[in-house]
Scaffold this motif. Structure first.
Motif, PDB file in Angstrom:
ATOM      1  N   GLU A  26       0.814  -1.218   0.000  1.00 29.98           N
ATOM      2  CA  GLU A  26       0.000   0.000   0.000  1.00 29.98           C
ATOM      3  C   GLU A  26       0.849   1.272   0.000  1.00 29.98           C
ATOM      4  OE1 GLU A  26      -2.625  -0.432   3.350  1.00 29.98           O
ATOM      5  OE2 GLU A  26      -3.941  -1.815   2.253  1.00 29.98           O
ATOM      6  N   GLY A  27       2.159   1.082  -0.040  1.00 27.47           N
ATOM      7  CA  GLY A  27       3.060   2.230  -0.079  1.00 27.47           C
ATOM      8  C   GLY A  27       3.477   2.751   1.278  1.00 27.47           C
ATOM      9  N   ASN A  28       3.084   2.053   2.335  1.00 25.33           N
ATOM     10  CA  ASN A  28       3.456   2.471   3.688  1.00 25.33           C
ATOM     11  C   ASN A  28       4.843   1.939   4.025  1.00 25.33           C
ATOM     12  OD1 ASN A  28       0.853   3.677   4.288  1.00 25.33           O
ATOM     13  ND2 ASN A  28       0.097   1.569   4.313  1.00 25.33           N
ATOM     14  N   ALA A  29       5.671   2.808   4.604  1.00 29.48           N
ATOM     15  CA  ALA A  29       7.054   2.435   4.889  1.00 29.48           C
ATOM     16  C   ALA A  29       7.168   1.582   6.145  1.00 29.48           C
ATOM     17  CB  ALA A  29       7.899   3.689   5.044  1.00 29.48           C
ATOM     18  N   PHE A  30       7.993   0.544   6.054  1.00 30.56           N
ATOM     19  CA  PHE A  30       8.343  -0.234   7.234  1.00 30.56           C
ATOM     20  C   PHE A  30       9.308   0.596   8.070  1.00 30.56           C
ATOM     21  CE2 PHE A  30       7.044  -3.596   4.367  1.00 30.56           C
ATOM     22  CZ  PHE A  30       6.363  -4.461   5.210  1.00 30.56           C
ATOM     23  N   SER A  31       9.213   0.434   9.377  1.00 30.59           N
ATOM     24  CA  SER A  31      10.122   1.123  10.280  1.00 30.59           C
ATOM     25  C   SER A  31      11.457   0.394  10.299  1.00 30.59           C
ATOM     26  CB  SER A  31       9.523   1.145  11.694  1.00 30.59           C
ATOM     27  OG  SER A  31      10.421   1.751  12.583  1.00 30.59           O
ATOM     28  N   VAL A  32      12.485   1.119   9.954  1.00 30.22           N
ATOM     29  CA  VAL A  32      13.837   0.552   9.941  1.00 30.22           C
ATOM     30  C   VAL A  32      14.754   1.521  10.677  1.00 30.22           C
ATOM     31  CG1 VAL A  32      15.777  -0.153   8.481  1.00 30.22           C
ATOM     32  CG2 VAL A  32      13.427  -0.594   7.732  1.00 30.22           C
ATOM     33  N   SER A  33      15.573   0.994  11.546  1.00 26.61           N
ATOM     34  CA  SER A  33      16.501   1.840  12.297  1.00 26.61           C
ATOM     35  C   SER A  33      17.455   2.553  11.350  1.00 26.61           C
ATOM     36  CB  SER A  33      17.303   0.985  13.286  1.00 26.61           C
ATOM     37  OG  SER A  33      18.347   1.762  13.835  1.00 26.61           O
ATOM     38  N   SER A  34      17.573   3.847  11.522  1.00 24.36           N
ATOM     39  CA  SER A  34      18.502   4.618  10.689  1.00 24.36           C
ATOM     40  C   SER A  34      19.953   4.336  11.061  1.00 24.36           C
ATOM     41  CB  SER A  34      18.205   6.113  10.818  1.00 24.36           C
ATOM     42  OG  SER A  34      18.333   6.518  12.172  1.00 24.36           O
ATOM     43  N   GLU A  35      20.149   3.650  12.169  1.00 24.07           N
ATOM     44  CA  GLU A  35      21.508   3.313  12.602  1.00 24.07           C
ATOM     45  C   GLU A  35      22.032   2.057  11.917  1.00 24.07           C
ATOM     46  OE1 GLU A  35      21.660   3.195  16.854  1.00 24.07           O
ATOM     47  OE2 GLU A  35      20.672   5.134  17.026  1.00 24.07           O
ATOM     48  N   LYS A  36      21.125   1.305  11.265  1.00 26.69           N
ATOM     49  CA  LYS A  36      21.556   0.089  10.576  1.00 26.69           C
ATOM     50  C   LYS A  36      21.996   0.452   9.163  1.00 26.69           C
ATOM     51  CE  LYS A  36      19.471  -3.836  11.655  1.00 26.69           C
ATOM     52  NZ  LYS A  36      18.412  -4.878  11.612  1.00 26.69           N
ATOM     53  N   PRO A  37      23.233   0.161   8.817  1.00 30.33           N
ATOM     54  CA  PRO A  37      23.720   0.512   7.484  1.00 30.33           C
ATOM     55  C   PRO A  37      23.154  -0.391   6.391  1.00 30.33           C
ATOM     56  CG  PRO A  37      25.412  -0.647   8.707  1.00 30.33           C
ATOM     57  CD  PRO A  37      24.272  -0.428   9.657  1.00 30.33           C
ATOM     58  N   ASN A  38      22.776  -1.630   6.751  1.00 31.15           N
ATOM     59  CA  ASN A  38      22.287  -2.597   5.774  1.00 31.15           C
ATOM     60  C   ASN A  38      20.941  -3.163   6.210  1.00 31.15           C
ATOM     61  OD1 ASN A  38      24.737  -2.294   4.435  1.00 31.15           O
ATOM     62  ND2 ASN A  38      25.649  -4.003   5.559  1.00 31.15           N
ATOM     63  N   ILE A  39      20.155  -3.599   5.212  1.00 24.27           N
ATOM     64  CA  ILE A  39      18.878  -4.251   5.486  1.00 24.27           C
ATOM     65  C   ILE A  39      18.911  -5.615   4.814  1.00 24.27           C
ATOM     66  CG2 ILE A  39      16.395  -4.177   5.052  1.00 24.27           C
ATOM     67  CD1 ILE A  39      16.638  -1.113   4.954  1.00 24.27           C
ATOM     68  N   ALA A  40      18.526  -6.650   5.550  1.00 21.62           N
ATOM     69  CA  ALA A  40      18.492  -8.006   4.992  1.00 21.62           C
ATOM     70  C   ALA A  40      17.047  -8.384   4.691  1.00 21.62           C
ATOM     71  CB  ALA A  40      19.105  -8.991   5.970  1.00 21.62           C
ATOM     72  N   LEU A  41      16.763  -8.663   3.429  1.00 22.19           N
ATOM     73  CA  LEU A  41      15.422  -9.050   3.000  1.00 22.19           C
ATOM     74  C   LEU A  41      15.360 -10.549   2.791  1.00 22.19           C
ATOM     75  CD1 LEU A  41      14.687  -6.229   0.392  1.00 22.19           C
ATOM     76  CD2 LEU A  41      13.892  -6.383   2.760  1.00 22.19           C
ATOM     77  N   CYS A  42      14.332 -11.160   3.369  1.00 22.65           N
ATOM     78  CA  CYS A  42      14.152 -12.612   3.275  1.00 22.65           C
ATOM     79  C   CYS A  42      13.890 -13.028   1.835  1.00 22.65           C
ATOM     80  CB  CYS A  42      12.984 -13.039   4.162  1.00 22.65           C
ATOM     81  SG  CYS A  42      12.591 -14.795   4.045  1.00 22.65           S
ATOM     82  N   ARG A  43      14.545 -14.082   1.417  1.00 26.45           N
ATOM     83  CA  ARG A  43      14.218 -14.679   0.112  1.00 26.45           C
ATOM     84  C   ARG A  43      13.974 -16.168   0.228  1.00 26.45           C
ATOM     85  NH1 ARG A  43      19.389 -15.502  -3.814  1.00 26.45           N
ATOM     86  NH2 ARG A  43      20.977 -15.796  -2.223  1.00 26.45           N
ATOM     87  N   CYS A  44      13.954 -16.685   1.475  1.00 29.65           N
ATOM     88  CA  CYS A  44      13.666 -18.109   1.661  1.00 29.65           C
ATOM     89  C   CYS A  44      12.178 -18.333   1.905  1.00 29.65           C
ATOM     90  CB  CYS A  44      14.478 -18.676   2.820  1.00 29.65           C
ATOM     91  SG  CYS A  44      13.879 -18.223   4.464  1.00 29.65           S
ATOM     92  N   GLY A  45      11.462 -17.286   2.355  1.00 32.45           N
ATOM     93  CA  GLY A  45      10.039 -17.393   2.622  1.00 32.45           C
ATOM     94  C   GLY A  45       9.697 -17.872   4.022  1.00 32.45           C
ATOM     95  N   HIS A  46      10.673 -18.109   4.867  1.00 27.70           N
ATOM     96  CA  HIS A  46      10.405 -18.665   6.197  1.00 27.70           C
ATOM     97  C   HIS A  46      10.504 -17.653   7.327  1.00 27.70           C
ATOM     98  CE1 HIS A  46      10.086 -22.992   5.182  1.00 27.70           C
ATOM     99  NE2 HIS A  46      10.746 -22.596   4.100  1.00 27.70           N
TER     100      HIS A  46
END
Ligand code: FES
Length: 71
Positions: A26-46
């Motif tokens: 819906e275009g709503n942003a997930f909350s992510v810490s600005s202190e984290k330099p990287n974001i890991a997105l799941c691709r296994c589905g679990h």
């Protein structure tokens, strides 16, 4: 403009390196810490915390070792 890089981790998540905003369908942003330099997105589905990786790929023995092919 800062560069964004997406790195495929062997048998693991897609690691987004750089400033990005992750939004839902819906275009709503997930909350992510600005202190984290990287974001890991799941691709296994679990993951229990989709779209983010929570480490579940290890327990489900996710296999993905995609390599880029030179043209
Ligand atoms: S890739 Fe890590 S939980 Fe899915």
């Amino acid at each position: 403009m800062a560069e964004v890089r997406i790195r495929c981790r062997a048998n693991g998540p897609l690691v987004v390196e750089g400033p990005v905003t992750i939004v839902d369908h819906e275009g709503n942003a997930f909350s992510v810490s600005s202190e984290k330099p990287n974001i890991a997105l799941c691709r296994c589905g679990h993951s229990a915390n989709k779209p983010f990786c929570d480490g579940s790929h290890r327990a489900c023995d996710f296999q993905a070792v995609d390599l880029a092919v030179s043209k």
